[in-house]
Design a protein around this motif. Structure first.
Motif, short mmCIF file in Angstrom:
data_model
loop_
_atom_site.label_atom_id
_atom_site.label_comp_id
_atom_site.label_asym_id
_atom_site.label_seq_id
_atom_site.Cartn_x
_atom_site.Cartn_y
_atom_site.Cartn_z
N ALA A 1 0.80 -1.50 -0.65
CA ALA A 1 -0.02 0.36 0.48
C ALA A 1 0.91 1.35 0.16
CB ALA A 1 -0.79 -0.08 1.42
N GLY A 2 2.35 1.04 0.47
CA GLY A 2 3.25 2.36 0.30
C GLY A 2 3.65 2.39 -0.53
N GLN B 1 2.45 2.04 -3.16
CA GLN B 1 1.28 2.62 -4.43
C GLN B 1 0.53 4.02 -4.16
OE1 GLN B 1 -0.25 1.04 -7.30
NE2 GLN B 1 0.93 -0.93 -6.56
N ALA B 2 0.99 4.75 -3.06
CA ALA B 2 1.28 6.07 -2.60
C ALA B 2 1.67 6.90 -4.36
CB ALA B 2 2.29 6.20 -1.27
N ALA C 1 2.40 10.61 2.08
CA ALA C 1 1.92 9.75 1.66
C ALA C 1 1.73 8.51 1.60
CB ALA C 1 1.32 10.53 -0.29
N ALA C 2 2.77 7.95 1.44
CA ALA C 2 2.98 6.50 1.89
C ALA C 2 2.81 5.90 2.96
CB ALA C 2 4.14 6.19 1.80
N GLU D 1 0.23 7.33 4.83
CA GLU D 1 -1.72 7.61 4.97
C GLU D 1 -1.67 6.33 4.30
OE1 GLU D 1 -5.26 8.42 6.38
OE2 GLU D 1 -3.12 8.96 6.82
N ASN D 2 -1.19 5.89 3.11
CA ASN D 2 -1.54 4.84 2.72
C ASN D 2 -1.57 3.28 3.74
OD1 ASN D 2 -2.53 5.67 0.06
ND2 ASN D 2 -1.25 4.37 -1.13
N MET D 3 -0.10 3.56 3.76
CA MET D 3 -0.25 1.75 4.61
C MET D 3 -0.72 2.40 6.61
SD MET D 3 4.23 1.87 4.95
CE MET D 3 5.00 3.46 4.69
N LEU E 1 -3.98 3.64 6.54
CA LEU E 1 -5.69 2.97 5.69
C LEU E 1 -5.40 1.37 5.60
CD1 LEU E 1 -6.11 6.13 3.80
CD2 LEU E 1 -7.35 5.21 6.41
N ALA E 2 -4.75 0.50 5.00
CA ALA E 2 -4.63 -0.10 4.91
C ALA E 2 -4.35 -1.61 6.06
CB ALA E 2 -3.09 -0.83 3.88
N SER F 1 -7.62 -1.74 7.01
CA SER F 1 -8.23 -2.38 6.56
C SER F 1 -8.36 -4.25 6.97
CB SER F 1 -8.59 -1.55 5.11
OG SER F 1 -7.53 -2.56 4.57
#
Length: 181
Positions: free
Chosen positions: A29-30, A32-33, A108-109, A111-113, A115-116, A119
């Protein structure tokens, strides 16, 4: 949107390690940021070794004790304070020093991590104090950070203890944005 709304920082973790598949998904996920000019300047180091995490915490606290801000200095002196809250996994987030927008890329990376992790049922906390540890080349070498990279932040990860009640902060929507049509 539901994951975003329910995600909040976790500062208590079960001692058991997160699963390899969950860790891999969070790291992916990181990756994919978005990043400035698609520079993809980040580099992640996942630390799952208790002694190394404790070393990071103690080294960070030593740096905090030298800070010019009293509350940070005092937190660095707090004997029982562990900057990662005893999380079983920590991801160090570094970016290339010559990147177009290294801090924004790291954020950004992260935040993706975060949220992943939410989830997947994994608790997380974004850690800024770790930068007090990574102030020289030796600290970067100790954690195999490639030359030319700077650690900015870390993410503490672990399972939330059963029964832990967390309430995401209420946002003041009327005060923080408006729309122009």
């Amino acid at each position: 949107l539901q994951t975003i709304a329910r995600r909040c920082s976790v500062r208590q973790f079960e001692p058991r390690q997160i699963g390899d598949e969950e860790l891999a998904a969070i790291l992916e996920a990181g990756l994919q940021a978005p990043s400035g000019h698609d520079d993809q300047s980040w580099y992640f180091v996942a630390v799952q070794n208790r002694q190394r995490i404790d070393e990071l915490s103690e080294g960070t606290k030593a740096g905090m004790r030298l800070a010019p801000v009293d509350w940070i200095t005092n937190l660095g002196k707090a004997e029982k304070y562990h900057i990662f809250y005893q999380a079983p996994a920590v991801i160090l987030v570094a970016t290339r020093k010559d990147a177009v927008s290294p801090v924004a890329d790291a954020c950004a990376a992260i935040e993706n991590m975060l949220l992943a992790a939410e989830s997947l049922g994994v608790g997380s906390c974004w850690m800024g104090f770790v930068a007090f540890y990574f102030t020289d080349d030796e600290s970067h070498r100790r954690f195999d950070i490639p030359d030319g990279y700077q650690v900015h932040y870390a993410v503490a990860l672990g399972y939330k203890p059963e029964g832990l009640s967390l309430t995401p902060p209420q946002r003041k929507r009327e005060k923080y944005y408006h729309v122009i049509k």
